[in-house]
Enzyme design. Sequence first.
Site, PDB file in Angstrom:
ATOM      1  N   VAL A  62      -3.233  28.904  25.792  1.00 16.09           N
ATOM      2  CA  VAL A  62      -2.665  28.518  24.503  1.00 16.09           C
ATOM      3  C   VAL A  62      -1.555  29.488  24.109  1.00 16.09           C
ATOM      4  CG1 VAL A  62      -3.200  28.184  22.045  1.00 16.09           C
ATOM      5  CG2 VAL A  62      -4.936  27.662  23.761  1.00 16.09           C
ATOM      6  N   CYS A  63      -0.448  28.953  23.565  1.00 16.83           N
ATOM      7  CA  CYS A  63       0.589  29.790  22.956  1.00 16.83           C
ATOM      8  C   CYS A  63       1.136  29.052  21.737  1.00 16.83           C
ATOM      9  CB  CYS A  63       1.693  30.150  23.958  1.00 16.83           C
ATOM     10  SG  CYS A  63       2.757  28.787  24.409  1.00 16.83           S
ATOM     11  N   ARG A  64       2.329  29.399  21.296  1.00 19.17           N
ATOM     12  CA  ARG A  64       2.879  28.770  20.099  1.00 19.17           C
ATOM     13  C   ARG A  64       3.286  27.329  20.352  1.00 19.17           C
ATOM     14  NH1 ARG A  64       7.674  27.818  17.468  1.00 19.17           N
ATOM     15  NH2 ARG A  64       8.840  28.551  19.261  1.00 19.17           N
ATOM     16  N   MET A  90       0.082  25.940  19.466  1.00 22.98           N
ATOM     17  CA  MET A  90      -0.440  26.042  18.101  1.00 22.98           C
ATOM     18  C   MET A  90       0.407  25.251  17.102  1.00 22.98           C
ATOM     19  SD  MET A  90      -3.302  27.586  18.302  1.00 22.98           S
ATOM     20  CE  MET A  90      -3.720  28.039  16.609  1.00 22.98           C
TER      21      MET A  90
END
Length: 98
Positions: A62-64, A90
């Site tokens: 997961v990242c932005r 996200m």
Amino acid sequence: MKQLTAKEVETMLIENKDLNLVDVREVDEVAAGKIPGAIHIPLGLLEFRMHELDKSKEYIMVCRSGGRSGRACQLLESNGFKVINMAGGMLDWEGKTE
């Protein structure tokens, strides 16, 4: 590279699936909220901390927005890990955060 949408990951969490989430964002980004239960390993440290992960497990990265987590997937896959990228990151996450 395998991918899941943020909504698919949220649904799996609601169904109490046993997920291994790794958030590769920076410290200040994670401070604003991360998916409950996610392990935080900034992308820049992943190469040095991958020994903390278990090759027998599958990890959702997961990242932005999905870019850094994609790079994290490439790094881990090249080292024998099973990984899935959370597309949209996200920015697309509508579930709970901690």
